[in-house]
Design a protein around this motif. Sequence first.
Motif, PDB file in Angstrom:
ATOM      1  N   ALA A  69      -0.886  -5.696  -3.391  1.00 52.51           N
ATOM      2  CA  ALA A  69      -0.007  -4.569  -3.708  1.00 52.51           C
ATOM      3  C   ALA A  69       1.128  -4.973  -4.632  1.00 52.51           C
ATOM      4  CB  ALA A  69       0.554  -3.960  -2.427  1.00 52.51           C
ATOM      5  N   VAL A  70       1.705  -6.146  -4.415  1.00 51.02           N
ATOM      6  CA  VAL A  70       2.848  -6.582  -5.224  1.00 51.02           C
ATOM      7  C   VAL A  70       2.399  -7.084  -6.595  1.00 51.02           C
ATOM      8  CG1 VAL A  70       4.686  -8.309  -5.395  1.00 51.02           C
ATOM      9  CG2 VAL A  70       4.309  -7.092  -3.241  1.00 51.02           C
ATOM     10  N   THR A  71       1.349  -7.897  -6.615  1.00 53.10           N
ATOM     11  CA  THR A  71       0.926  -8.513  -7.876  1.00 53.10           C
ATOM     12  C   THR A  71       0.358  -7.490  -8.854  1.00 53.10           C
ATOM     13  OG1 THR A  71       0.417 -10.529  -6.637  1.00 53.10           O
ATOM     14  CG2 THR A  71      -0.425 -10.384  -8.884  1.00 53.10           C
ATOM     15  N   LEU A  72      -0.368  -6.506  -8.333  1.00 55.72           N
ATOM     16  CA  LEU A  72      -1.015  -5.517  -9.201  1.00 55.72           C
ATOM     17  C   LEU A  72      -0.392  -4.134  -9.069  1.00 55.72           C
ATOM     18  CD1 LEU A  72      -4.799  -6.496  -8.887  1.00 55.72           C
ATOM     19  CD2 LEU A  72      -3.143  -7.144 -10.637  1.00 55.72           C
ATOM     20  N   ARG A  73       0.889  -4.084  -8.741  1.00 53.82           N
ATOM     21  CA  ARG A  73       1.523  -2.791  -8.502  1.00 53.82           C
ATOM     22  C   ARG A  73       1.556  -1.904  -9.745  1.00 53.82           C
ATOM     23  NH1 ARG A  73       5.272  -6.814  -8.410  1.00 53.82           N
ATOM     24  NH2 ARG A  73       7.044  -6.719  -9.856  1.00 53.82           N
ATOM     25  N   GLN A  85      -5.842   3.619  -0.294  1.00 53.31           N
ATOM     26  CA  GLN A  85      -5.900   2.834   0.934  1.00 53.31           C
ATOM     27  C   GLN A  85      -4.595   2.078   1.160  1.00 53.31           C
ATOM     28  OE1 GLN A  85      -9.365   0.331   1.163  1.00 53.31           O
ATOM     29  NE2 GLN A  85      -8.591  -0.873   2.896  1.00 53.31           N
ATOM     30  N   LEU A  86      -4.065   1.491   0.106  1.00 47.54           N
ATOM     31  CA  LEU A  86      -2.804   0.751   0.221  1.00 47.54           C
ATOM     32  C   LEU A  86      -1.625   1.697   0.478  1.00 47.54           C
ATOM     33  CD1 LEU A  86      -3.279  -1.778  -2.713  1.00 47.54           C
ATOM     34  CD2 LEU A  86      -3.524  -2.237  -0.261  1.00 47.54           C
ATOM     35  N   ALA A  87      -1.679   2.901  -0.069  1.00 42.50           N
ATOM     36  CA  ALA A  87      -0.596   3.871   0.137  1.00 42.50           C
ATOM     37  C   ALA A  87      -0.484   4.285   1.596  1.00 42.50           C
ATOM     38  CB  ALA A  87      -0.823   5.100  -0.739  1.00 42.50           C
ATOM     39  N   ARG A  88      -1.588   4.190   2.343  1.00 44.76           N
ATOM     40  CA  ARG A  88      -1.570   4.533   3.777  1.00 44.76           C
ATOM     41  C   ARG A  88      -1.238   3.332   4.656  1.00 44.76           C
ATOM     42  NH1 ARG A  88      -6.057   7.710   1.868  1.00 44.76           N
ATOM     43  NH2 ARG A  88      -7.490   5.987   2.312  1.00 44.76           N
ATOM     44  N   LEU A  98       3.039   2.726  -4.469  1.00 45.17           N
ATOM     45  CA  LEU A  98       3.510   4.099  -4.658  1.00 45.17           C
ATOM     46  C   LEU A  98       4.573   4.186  -5.745  1.00 45.17           C
ATOM     47  CD1 LEU A  98       3.747   5.399  -0.986  1.00 45.17           C
ATOM     48  CD2 LEU A  98       2.167   6.171  -2.760  1.00 45.17           C
ATOM     49  N   SER A  99       5.360   3.150  -5.888  1.00 35.82           N
ATOM     50  CA  SER A  99       6.454   3.185  -6.860  1.00 35.82           C
ATOM     51  C   SER A  99       5.970   3.020  -8.292  1.00 35.82           C
ATOM     52  CB  SER A  99       7.473   2.083  -6.541  1.00 35.82           C
ATOM     53  OG  SER A  99       8.069   2.288  -5.279  1.00 35.82           O
ATOM     54  N   PHE A 100       4.812   2.382  -8.487  1.00 43.69           N
ATOM     55  CA  PHE A 100       4.433   2.026  -9.851  1.00 43.69           C
ATOM     56  C   PHE A 100       2.991   2.330 -10.253  1.00 43.69           C
ATOM     57  CE2 PHE A 100       7.906  -0.907  -8.713  1.00 43.69           C
ATOM     58  CZ  PHE A 100       8.781  -0.678  -9.764  1.00 43.69           C
ATOM     59  N   SER A 101       2.055   2.276  -9.339  1.00 43.01           N
ATOM     60  CA  SER A 101       0.648   2.271  -9.742  1.00 43.01           C
ATOM     61  C   SER A 101       0.245   3.510 -10.543  1.00 43.01           C
ATOM     62  CB  SER A 101      -0.262   2.164  -8.512  1.00 43.01           C
ATOM     63  OG  SER A 101      -1.621   2.215  -8.920  1.00 43.01           O
ATOM     64  N   ALA A 125       9.500   9.287  -5.800  1.00 44.59           N
ATOM     65  CA  ALA A 125      10.561   9.874  -6.626  1.00 44.59           C
ATOM     66  C   ALA A 125      11.104   8.900  -7.658  1.00 44.59           C
ATOM     67  CB  ALA A 125      11.699  10.373  -5.734  1.00 44.59           C
ATOM     68  N   SER A 126      10.931   7.607  -7.441  1.00 46.48           N
ATOM     69  CA  SER A 126      11.465   6.599  -8.360  1.00 46.48           C
ATOM     70  C   SER A 126      10.444   6.142  -9.397  1.00 46.48           C
ATOM     71  CB  SER A 126      11.948   5.382  -7.565  1.00 46.48           C
ATOM     72  OG  SER A 126      10.842   4.700  -6.979  1.00 46.48           O
ATOM     73  N   ARG A 127       9.250   6.712  -9.404  1.00 44.36           N
ATOM     74  CA  ARG A 127       8.197   6.258 -10.317  1.00 44.36           C
ATOM     75  C   ARG A 127       8.626   6.378 -11.780  1.00 44.36           C
ATOM     76  NH1 ARG A 127       2.918   5.777  -8.676  1.00 44.36           N
ATOM     77  NH2 ARG A 127       2.128   6.732 -10.585  1.00 44.36           N
ATOM     78  N   PRO A 128       8.055   5.542 -12.647  1.00 39.61           N
ATOM     79  CA  PRO A 128       8.461   5.568 -14.070  1.00 39.61           C
ATOM     80  C   PRO A 128       8.174   6.887 -14.768  1.00 39.61           C
ATOM     81  CG  PRO A 128       7.242   3.556 -13.544  1.00 39.61           C
ATOM     82  CD  PRO A 128       7.119   4.442 -12.364  1.00 39.61           C
ATOM     83  N   LYS A 129       7.299   7.703 -14.195  1.00 39.77           N
ATOM     84  CA  LYS A 129       6.972   8.985 -14.816  1.00 39.77           C
ATOM     85  C   LYS A 129       6.561   9.959 -13.719  1.00 39.77           C
ATOM     86  CE  LYS A 129       3.893  10.972 -18.341  1.00 39.77           C
ATOM     87  NZ  LYS A 129       2.777  10.668 -19.284  1.00 39.77           N
ATOM     88  N   LEU A 130       7.125  11.165 -13.759  1.00 44.10           N
ATOM     89  CA  LEU A 130       6.782  12.194 -12.779  1.00 44.10           C
ATOM     90  C   LEU A 130       6.577  13.517 -13.494  1.00 44.10           C
ATOM     91  CD1 LEU A 130       9.232  11.541  -9.785  1.00 44.10           C
ATOM     92  CD2 LEU A 130       6.780  11.112  -9.835  1.00 44.10           C
TER      93      LEU A 130
END
Length: 394
Positions: A69-73, A85-88, A98-101, A125-130
């Motif tokens: 999750a961290v390395t390929l976020r 799956q990782l989001a759950r 959730l913040s970046f993918s 809410a903090s994602r780079p694009k919404l």
Amino acid sequence: MAMTRAALTDIDIRMLVKGDTPDARASAAQKICSRMDQADLDDEDRAKAQDILRIMAGDAAELVRKALAVTLRESPLVPRDVAMQLARDVESIALPILSFSPAFTDADLVEIVRIGGPVRQVAIASRPKLSEKVTTTIVEHGVEQAVKTACANDNARFADRTLQAVVERFSKSEAVLAAVAYRRVLPLAVTEKLIAVVGDELRDHLINHHALPPDLALEIATGSRERATVDLVDQAGRAPDVRSFTRHLKAGGRLTASLLLRALVQGHMTFFEWGLSELAGVPHHRTWLMVHDAGPLGLRAIYDRAELPPRLYSCFRAGVDAYHTMEAEGGELDAERYQERLLERFLTQPRAAAPEDMDYLMDKLDRLRAEIGRMDRAVGEPGPAAEPDAFQYV
């Protein structure tokens, strides 16, 4: 697998699948993820790499899943099913993804906002694009912190009605209202709603940094709002509908020679043109031709038609000439430096405007120089040191 043979070793993969300890498997997972992300994969290799990611996502050890999750976020390599799956998963694993993918669709994010709980809402809410679809769902279903985070995110798109809904729903929350007020761009209707509910500091920020509806700008300018002042020149430069703005100013008796001169020498040429058009009763396209006429007669004719003071014509002529000179020189200048240069050129002309206008323009130049100085210092200062990843193996 060509990618695996080129970038990884059989030992890495065996360690991932059969490592005796979670630490060993997590170290292998982090190494594999890093090399996958850097590899140039064809379709076959990409499919095989994603199968390896599915193995990691199903590992019983939290450390392994966290490494993924961290390395390929931020990686496009993560397939949607793995991202979901990782989001759950537990928060330490879900939040980076959730913040970046980029793997999630808008529908995925909307569903998670609805049922995922406050922490996941804030991460989204903090994602780079919404998109507007996602921000609308956050405003309707999100907790206060999630709404504040989305509003403070200038890469989040909001429908006008959604921002109005924020002001209505959180009219008592100073934090949320401040996040809305400090967005780079605000619709006029939202600015008007905010001014009615925020305190003095935020009201001053809105007045000084956002366009106001013309009637509200005039109301504040004439002193009908306590402890508030508005610079109509700045508002003229921000107005999305310059024609309507000039008409309101004329109807309120504020479309004066002083205002037009101040606007002209700050580079608000469109406002100057529309102001002359309104005062002279001449269509804008004809006014434009007369203002920008290469000869000396066009500007003089429209100026006289507008019944502006003859004694100030030389000041307006100097302002138009300075503007044309700046345009002819071209160059890459930001808005502040362009305005500074134009003011300097005008203020060094021998023709002097009224004392109150000169004082205003000198003060404006001083404030511009101070702002440019702050901008230059901000660029020159080193930023904060980057924080290490929450999970990292060396």
